[in-house]
Design a protein around this motif. Sequence first.
Motif, PDB file in Angstrom:
ATOM      1  N   TYR A 129      38.222 -31.455 -10.718  1.00  0.00           N
ATOM      2  CA  TYR A 129      38.861 -31.885 -11.599  1.00  0.00           C
ATOM      3  C   TYR A 129      38.659 -30.955 -12.671  1.00  0.00           C
ATOM      4  O   TYR A 129      37.606 -30.519 -13.193  1.00  0.00           O
ATOM      5  CB  TYR A 129      38.358 -33.054 -12.170  1.00  0.00           C
ATOM      6  N   ILE A 130      39.688 -30.158 -13.415  1.00  0.00           N
ATOM      7  CA  ILE A 130      39.746 -29.451 -14.584  1.00  0.00           C
ATOM      8  C   ILE A 130      40.334 -30.280 -15.543  1.00  0.00           C
ATOM      9  O   ILE A 130      41.632 -30.395 -15.575  1.00  0.00           O
ATOM     10  CB  ILE A 130      40.518 -27.922 -13.975  1.00  0.00           C
ATOM     11  N   PRO A 131      39.768 -30.300 -16.763  1.00  0.00           N
ATOM     12  CA  PRO A 131      40.690 -31.299 -17.733  1.00  0.00           C
ATOM     13  C   PRO A 131      41.456 -30.111 -18.464  1.00  0.00           C
ATOM     14  O   PRO A 131      41.055 -28.965 -18.673  1.00  0.00           O
ATOM     15  CB  PRO A 131      39.256 -31.562 -18.620  1.00  0.00           C
ATOM     16  N   ASP A 132      42.554 -30.786 -18.849  1.00  0.00           N
ATOM     17  CA  ASP A 132      43.740 -29.991 -19.403  1.00  0.00           C
ATOM     18  C   ASP A 132      43.901 -30.901 -20.951  1.00  0.00           C
ATOM     19  O   ASP A 132      44.770 -29.940 -21.484  1.00  0.00           O
ATOM     20  CB  ASP A 132      44.678 -29.934 -18.568  1.00  0.00           C
ATOM     21  N   GLY A 133      43.453 -31.639 -21.154  1.00  0.00           N
ATOM     22  CA  GLY A 133      43.855 -32.214 -22.586  1.00  0.00           C
ATOM     23  C   GLY A 133      45.054 -33.035 -22.879  1.00  0.00           C
ATOM     24  O   GLY A 133      45.506 -33.488 -23.816  1.00  0.00           O
ATOM     25  N   LYS A 134      45.807 -33.504 -21.623  1.00  0.00           N
ATOM     26  CA  LYS A 134      46.975 -34.046 -21.716  1.00  0.00           C
ATOM     27  C   LYS A 134      46.851 -35.554 -22.045  1.00  0.00           C
ATOM     28  O   LYS A 134      47.786 -35.927 -22.842  1.00  0.00           O
ATOM     29  CB  LYS A 134      47.934 -33.896 -20.218  1.00  0.00           C
ATOM     30  N   ASP A 135      45.683 -35.921 -21.811  1.00  0.00           N
ATOM     31  CA  ASP A 135      45.549 -37.328 -22.288  1.00  0.00           C
ATOM     32  C   ASP A 135      45.485 -37.580 -23.777  1.00  0.00           C
ATOM     33  O   ASP A 135      46.019 -38.428 -24.592  1.00  0.00           O
ATOM     34  CB  ASP A 135      44.089 -37.988 -21.926  1.00  0.00           C
TER      35      ASP A 135
END
Length: 70
Positions: free
Chosen positions: A7-13
């Motif tokens: 899992y790589i967080p991408d900030g879309k949330d």
Amino acid sequence: MITRTRYIPDGKDVLKKLPLIHHLEAPYLYYPITNQRCPEGETCVVFGQFVKVGEVIGTRKGAFFEQPIH
């Protein structure tokens, strides 16, 4: 040490929660004619002219190409 992850967080949330602002009647629109790759450019419109969507408003001039701006 570097650990493996799936899992790589991408900030879309965070971006999905931001409010949308629609500018339907903007008094002025500003478009950059020059940038780092194209230091020269010229415009095809004059002040006060009404421009339609898709109409050419200027040209960027690079070293080996010219790029129209719509």
